[in-house]
Design a protein around this motif. Structure first.
Motif, PDB file in Angstrom:
ATOM      1  N   ALA A  63      12.139 -60.457 -27.669  1.00 47.31           N
ATOM      2  CA  ALA A  63      12.247 -61.364 -28.157  1.00 47.31           C
ATOM      3  C   ALA A  63      10.460 -61.707 -29.416  1.00 47.31           C
ATOM      4  N   TRP A  64       9.927 -61.144 -28.686  1.00 49.27           N
ATOM      5  CA  TRP A  64       8.600 -60.911 -29.307  1.00 49.27           C
ATOM      6  C   TRP A  64       8.973 -59.790 -30.671  1.00 49.27           C
ATOM      7  N   ASP A  65       9.501 -58.590 -30.336  1.00 47.56           N
ATOM      8  CA  ASP A  65      10.366 -57.322 -31.372  1.00 47.56           C
ATOM      9  C   ASP A  65      11.000 -58.325 -32.467  1.00 47.56           C
ATOM     10  N   ALA A  66      11.852 -59.266 -31.898  1.00 45.88           N
ATOM     11  CA  ALA A  66      13.001 -59.932 -33.019  1.00 45.88           C
ATOM     12  C   ALA A  66      12.160 -60.769 -34.201  1.00 45.88           C
ATOM     13  N   GLY A  67      10.592 -61.285 -33.391  1.00 46.20           N
ATOM     14  CA  GLY A  67      10.429 -62.187 -34.336  1.00 46.20           C
ATOM     15  C   GLY A  67      10.501 -63.359 -33.900  1.00 46.20           C
TER      16      GLY A  67
ATOM     17  N   HIS B 264      36.536 -69.530 -39.817  1.00 52.45           N
ATOM     18  CA  HIS B 264      35.401 -69.509 -40.500  1.00 52.45           C
ATOM     19  C   HIS B 264      34.736 -68.026 -40.473  1.00 52.45           C
ATOM     20  N   GLY B 265      35.114 -67.440 -39.890  1.00 51.62           N
ATOM     21  CA  GLY B 265      34.829 -65.720 -39.817  1.00 51.62           C
ATOM     22  C   GLY B 265      33.469 -66.293 -39.233  1.00 51.62           C
ATOM     23  N   THR B 266      33.179 -67.275 -37.603  1.00 53.51           N
ATOM     24  CA  THR B 266      32.341 -66.977 -36.853  1.00 53.51           C
ATOM     25  C   THR B 266      32.381 -67.007 -35.565  1.00 53.51           C
ATOM     26  N   THR B 267      31.344 -67.582 -34.839  1.00 54.85           N
ATOM     27  CA  THR B 267      31.763 -67.346 -33.556  1.00 54.85           C
ATOM     28  C   THR B 267      31.102 -68.799 -32.802  1.00 54.85           C
ATOM     29  N   LEU B 268      31.293 -68.801 -31.255  1.00 57.62           N
ATOM     30  CA  LEU B 268      31.020 -70.312 -30.880  1.00 57.62           C
ATOM     31  C   LEU B 268      29.896 -70.155 -31.063  1.00 57.62           C
ATOM     32  N   PRO B 269      28.784 -69.350 -30.576  1.00 58.56           N
ATOM     33  CA  PRO B 269      27.793 -69.385 -29.599  1.00 58.56           C
ATOM     34  C   PRO B 269      26.643 -69.403 -30.936  1.00 58.56           C
TER      35      PRO B 269
ATOM     36  N   THR C 296      16.738 -61.687 -20.257  1.00 51.58           N
ATOM     37  CA  THR C 296      17.531 -60.075 -19.886  1.00 51.58           C
ATOM     38  C   THR C 296      16.559 -60.514 -21.057  1.00 51.58           C
ATOM     39  N   ALA C 297      16.265 -58.854 -22.219  1.00 51.22           N
ATOM     40  CA  ALA C 297      16.784 -58.367 -23.707  1.00 51.22           C
ATOM     41  C   ALA C 297      17.457 -57.946 -23.902  1.00 51.22           C
ATOM     42  N   VAL C 298      18.669 -57.882 -23.029  1.00 53.89           N
ATOM     43  CA  VAL C 298      20.312 -58.049 -23.687  1.00 53.89           C
ATOM     44  C   VAL C 298      20.443 -59.268 -24.968  1.00 53.89           C
ATOM     45  N   GLN C 299      20.200 -60.575 -23.885  1.00 53.66           N
ATOM     46  CA  GLN C 299      20.339 -61.785 -24.352  1.00 53.66           C
ATOM     47  C   GLN C 299      19.267 -62.391 -24.738  1.00 53.66           C
ATOM     48  N   VAL C 300      18.432 -61.933 -24.994  1.00 55.52           N
ATOM     49  CA  VAL C 300      17.376 -62.025 -26.811  1.00 55.52           C
ATOM     50  C   VAL C 300      18.283 -61.737 -27.593  1.00 55.52           C
ATOM     51  N   THR C 301      18.224 -60.357 -27.378  1.00 57.43           N
ATOM     52  CA  THR C 301      18.565 -59.882 -28.930  1.00 57.43           C
ATOM     53  C   THR C 301      20.204 -59.985 -28.933  1.00 57.43           C
ATOM     54  N   ARG C 302      20.732 -59.857 -28.948  1.00 59.70           N
ATOM     55  CA  ARG C 302      22.400 -60.829 -28.917  1.00 59.70           C
ATOM     56  C   ARG C 302      21.555 -62.363 -29.544  1.00 59.70           C
ATOM     57  N   ASN C 303      21.141 -63.301 -28.896  1.00 56.04           N
ATOM     58  CA  ASN C 303      20.770 -64.269 -29.583  1.00 56.04           C
ATOM     59  C   ASN C 303      19.609 -64.537 -30.785  1.00 56.04           C
TER      60      ASN C 303
ATOM     61  N   GLU D 217      20.301 -62.276 -32.948  1.00 51.28           N
ATOM     62  CA  GLU D 217      21.200 -61.500 -34.149  1.00 51.28           C
ATOM     63  C   GLU D 217      21.841 -62.812 -34.480  1.00 51.28           C
ATOM     64  N   LEU D 218      22.551 -62.932 -33.473  1.00 55.16           N
ATOM     65  CA  LEU D 218      23.803 -64.600 -34.221  1.00 55.16           C
ATOM     66  C   LEU D 218      23.178 -65.857 -35.108  1.00 55.16           C
ATOM     67  N   ASN D 219      21.407 -65.919 -34.876  1.00 55.55           N
ATOM     68  CA  ASN D 219      20.748 -66.700 -35.181  1.00 55.55           C
ATOM     69  C   ASN D 219      20.955 -65.859 -36.925  1.00 55.55           C
ATOM     70  N   VAL D 220      20.274 -64.865 -37.305  1.00 58.64           N
ATOM     71  CA  VAL D 220      20.708 -64.329 -38.191  1.00 58.64           C
ATOM     72  C   VAL D 220      22.312 -64.292 -39.489  1.00 58.64           C
TER      73      VAL D 220
END
Length: 334
Positions: A42-46, A264-269, A291-298, A300-303
């Protein structure tokens, strides 16, 4: 990561927040290494906004979050915790907590929205976290305690805020009607609304969101995946909605929304994370991440860009309330 200002306060929060309930062993154990890795990711993702509460794992969430944040510069992050449930010795322990957290029940929760209870709760949180101050303090689930929460707890918090001890105050709940009352009738600056402004539930449009906009106050959106139904690209039977098995009609509705997202080229989450920001009073989406995997995925989805046309098509198919705002132009990013 972009930040938004909590209106009429000195605080800014990153648009994504780390919800620390799951690192308090919500539903199942989270090894300390996994919790630390999730916080590091989370910290690394800003992400610089972290939310916890005494309720989460009978203090375990606060202990783990504090251990991580103590190694960071105090002016680089915002932390919120909550009051209303004191942790007191459990005279009749059974071995395991009975309120959803896989922890020993040597302590128990005691409802207390009195002034003394608020001050004691904050002191206890500072002791568990090892931090010198909290930035935001919410009243936690005061559904059955309106009078004491509004007449004793909120004035106590307002006094601490006015002294500069706390940066902002508010309430956090799984309903929106009472949150609107807190905005209108008390000194609250910000409220955390869980699960009531999502792709599947826009009930907050009838009360707390118009109140926030009219009064120039702010809203943090939590529970945007509605307990998991919106967390995957394709919803399925057996997934959770508001902590219970999702009804079939909601699974079908989520699937219909997923179909529009794909067109529209996006996903549900990704859409679930972006959706609360359609309202200009929403300053943050806080996600529980184990987990770190969940953080990284979310993160990435946010951007990922979610096209505005998605909301228009969802309205056209009756999958969104027609009252969902059509513009985000008055959001105040730093």
């Amino acid at each position: 990561m972009r930040s938004l200002k909590i209106r009429n306060t000195p605080l800014e929060v990153t648009e994504l927040g780390f919800g620390a309930s799951v690192i308090g062993n919500l539903y199942r154990p989270t090894p300390v290494a996994d919790a630390t890795d999730a916080l590091e990711a989370a910290w690394d993702a800003g992400i610089r906004y972290f939310d916890t509460a005494p309720h989460y794992g009978l203090g375990l969430s606060e202990i783990r979050l504090g251990a991580f944040l103590r190694s960071r510069r105090r002016d680089e992050y915002v932390i919120s915790s909550k009051v209303g449930r004191l942790l007191v010795p459990n005279e009749r322990p059974c071995g395991t907590d009975t309120e959803g957290f896989v922890v020993r029940d040597d302590l128990r929760r005691q409802w207390d929205f009195s002034r003394d209870g608020v001050l004691r709760s904050i002191d206890d949180t500072l002791r568990r976290t090892g931090l010198d101050r909290l930035d935001i303090v919410y009243l936690h689930d005061p559904d059955d305690h309106w009078r004491q929460a509004a007449e004793e707890a909120m004035p106590a918090l307002a006094g601490l805020r006015d002294q500069g001890v706390i940066g902002a105050i508010g309430a956090g709940m799984n309903q929106s009607v009472m949150l609107a009352r807190f905005l209108r009738e008390t000194a609250a600056d910000v409220v955390m609304v869980a699960g009531r402004y999502t792709l599947l539930d826009q009930s907050a449009l009838g009360d707390v969101l118009p109140a926030a906009r009219a009064l120039g106050k702010s809203v943090v959106a939590a529970g945007v995946f509605n307990s998991g139904l919106l967390s995957g690209d394709r919803p399925a039977t057996g997934m959770k909605y508001d902590y219970q098995a999702a009804p079939l009609d909601l699974v079908r509705r989520a699937a219909a929304i997923a179909d529009v997202c794909e067109r529209h080229g996006t996903t549900l989450p990704a859409a679930a994370i972006a959706f609360p920001f359609t309202h200009p009073s929403v300053v943050n989406v806080t996600l529980g991440m184990r987990t770190a995997v969940q953080v990284t995925r979310n993160a990435e989805l946010n951007v990922r860009a979610v096209p505005a046309g998605l909301w228009d098509e969802l309205r056209a198919h009756g999958l969104l309330s027609p009252d969902v705002p059509r513009s985000q132009s008055d959001r105040a990013y730093r």
